[in-house]
Design an enzyme around this catalytic site. Structure first.
Site, PDB file in Angstrom:
ATOM      1  N   PRO A 177       0.789  -1.228   0.000  1.00  0.00           N
ATOM      2  CG  PRO A 177      -0.111  -1.084   2.138  1.00  0.00           C
ATOM      3  CD  PRO A 177       0.536  -2.048   1.190  1.00  0.00           C
ATOM      4  CG  ASN A 178      -0.315   4.286   1.209  1.00  0.00           C
ATOM      5  OD1 ASN A 178      -1.301   4.768   0.648  1.00  0.00           O
ATOM      6  ND2 ASN A 178      -0.392   3.749   2.409  1.00  0.00           N
TER       7      ASN A 178
ATOM      8  CE1 TYR B 149       8.851   5.469   3.354  1.00  0.00           C
ATOM      9  CE2 TYR B 149       7.111   7.115   3.110  1.00  0.00           C
ATOM     10  CZ  TYR B 149       7.666   6.053   3.796  1.00  0.00           C
ATOM     11  OH  TYR B 149       7.046   5.559   4.927  1.00  0.00           O
TER      12      TYR B 149
ATOM     13  CG  ASN C 277       8.488  -1.613   0.595  1.00  0.00           C
ATOM     14  OD1 ASN C 277       7.874  -1.714   1.663  1.00  0.00           O
ATOM     15  ND2 ASN C 277       9.071  -0.475   0.231  1.00  0.00           N
TER      16      ASN C 277
ATOM     17  NE  ARG D  27       3.799   6.728   1.673  1.00  0.00           N
ATOM     18  CZ  ARG D  27       4.072   5.523   2.125  1.00  0.00           C
ATOM     19  NH1 ARG D  27       4.570   4.615   1.293  1.00  0.00           N
ATOM     20  NH2 ARG D  27       3.854   5.197   3.367  1.00  0.00           N
TER      21      ARG D  27
ATOM     22  CB  ALA E  29       1.429   0.333   6.592  1.00  0.00           C
TER      23      ALA E  29
ATOM     24  CG  HIS F  10       5.119  -1.966  10.333  1.00  0.00           C
ATOM     25  ND1 HIS F  10       6.443  -2.326  10.420  1.00  0.00           N
ATOM     26  CD2 HIS F  10       5.072  -0.941   9.428  1.00  0.00           C
ATOM     27  CE1 HIS F  10       7.162  -1.536   9.623  1.00  0.00           C
ATOM     28  NE2 HIS F  10       6.354  -0.698   9.011  1.00  0.00           N
TER      29      HIS F  10
ATOM     30  NE  ARG G 236       9.668   6.232   8.982  1.00  0.00           N
ATOM     31  CZ  ARG G 236       8.724   6.077   8.035  1.00  0.00           C
ATOM     32  NH1 ARG G 236       8.912   5.175   7.074  1.00  0.00           N
ATOM     33  NH2 ARG G 236       7.631   6.800   8.063  1.00  0.00           N
TER      34      ARG G 236
ATOM     35  CD  GLU H 230      10.739  -6.890   6.260  1.00  0.00           C
ATOM     36  OE1 GLU H 230      10.774  -8.041   6.777  1.00  0.00           O
ATOM     37  OE2 GLU H 230      10.451  -5.872   6.892  1.00  0.00           O
TER      38      GLU H 230
ATOM     39  CG  HIS I  61      11.173  -1.759   4.859  1.00  0.00           C
ATOM     40  ND1 HIS I  61       9.805  -1.697   4.709  1.00  0.00           N
ATOM     41  CD2 HIS I  61      11.431  -2.916   5.497  1.00  0.00           C
ATOM     42  CE1 HIS I  61       9.265  -2.776   5.257  1.00  0.00           C
ATOM     43  NE2 HIS I  61      10.226  -3.541   5.742  1.00  0.00           N
TER      44      HIS I  61
HETATM   45  C1  DQA Z   1       8.146   1.431   4.073  1.00  0.00           C
HETATM   46  C2  DQA Z   1       8.170   1.607   5.591  1.00  0.00           C
HETATM   47  C3  DQA Z   1       6.789   1.344   6.176  1.00  0.00           C
HETATM   48  O1  DQA Z   1       6.813   1.540   7.585  1.00  0.00           O
HETATM   49  C4  DQA Z   1       5.781   2.296   5.579  1.00  0.00           C
HETATM   50  O2  DQA Z   1       4.492   2.009   6.064  1.00  0.00           O
HETATM   51  C5  DQA Z   1       5.805   2.290   4.093  1.00  0.00           C
HETATM   52  C6  DQA Z   1       7.104   2.300   3.419  1.00  0.00           C
HETATM   53  C7  DQA Z   1       9.509   1.783   3.432  1.00  0.00           C
HETATM   54  O3  DQA Z   1       9.743   1.390   2.293  1.00  0.00           O
HETATM   55  O4  DQA Z   1      10.325   2.484   4.039  1.00  0.00           O
HETATM   56  O5  DQA Z   1       4.767   2.334   3.441  1.00  0.00           O
HETATM   57  O6  DQA Z   1       7.892   0.062   3.772  1.00  0.00           O
END
Ligand code: DQA
Length: 146
Positions: A9-10, A22, A73, A17, A76, A79, A106, A97, A99
Site C-alpha cells: 500500500p501507498n 522516501y 516491500n 509521497r 505498512a 507491521h 522510525r 524484505e 524498505h
Molecule cells: C516502508 C516503511 C513502512 O513503515 C511504511 O508504512 C511504508 C514504506 C519503506 O519502504 O520504508 O509504506 O515500507
C-alpha cells in the site's frame, strides 16, 4: 530463474509521497531499474503493486511454481499483516524484505516486522538502492542454493 517484485500500500505514490522520507523516484522507475538489472543477469522478472492485502496474498499464491524468489516491500502491512506472513510461509518461496526508509530508526510501531524473521534477508534505509541491494542479495542466495 524468475523473480517477483511485490509492493504494498501507498508505494504507487512514490515520487510524490513524503519525499523527505522516501525520495523522489517513482515506483515505475524502480521497477524499470530492476527490470534492466534482471535482463543483464539473465533472469525473468515481474512486478506487482496493490493497496489491497488480499490482492497481494493472491499474487503470492499464484506465484507457486512460477517464481523462485520474491522481493517484497509490504509497506505498512509489514507491521500488521500475519496473513501476508502466512501466505509467504505457505508457498515456501524465499523472499527478501525491502524498505526505502530505515524502519528501526522510525516510530516504534514500525520496528516490528511480521516478515523479517522468516526472510532470507532484510534491506532497509538505502532509499531506492535498497531495492537493488535486495535484488542482488536474493539472486546470490538463489544461485548459491542451486
Ligand atoms: C516502508 C516503511 C513502512 O513503515 C511504511 O508504512 C511504508 C514504506 C519503506 O519502504 O520504508 O509504506 O515500507
Amino acid at each position: 530463474m524468475r523473480l517477483l517484485l511485490l509492493n504494498g500500500p501507498n508505494l504507487n505514490l512514490l515520487g510524490q509521497r513524503e519525499p523527505e522520507l522516501y525520495g523522489s523516484a517513482t515506483l515505475e522507475s524502480i521497477e524499470a531499474d530492476l527490470k534492466k538489472l534482471s535482463l543483464a543477469e539473465g533472469v525473468g522478472f515481474e512486478c506487482f503493486q496493490s493497496n489491497f492485502e488480499g490482492a497481494l496474498i493472491e499474487r503470492i499464491h499464484k506465484s507457486v511454481d512460477q517464481v523462485e524468489g520474491i522481493l517484497i516491500n509490504a509497506g505498512a502491512y509489514t507491521h500488521t499483516s500475519i496473513a501476508l506472513r502466512d501466505a509467504l510461509l505457505a508457498t515456501k518461496i524465499p523472499y527478501v524484505e525491502v524498505h526505502l526508509s530505515n524502519i528501526s530508526a522510525r516510530e516504534s510501531y514500525r520496528h516490528h516486522s511480521y516478515l523479517a524473521d522468516k526472510a532470507v534477508g532484510l534491506v532497509s534505509g538505502f532509499g531506492v538502492i535498497s531495492y537493488r541491494l535486495a535484488f542482488e542479495g536474493l539472486l546470490a542466495y538463489l544461485r548459491q542454493k542451486r
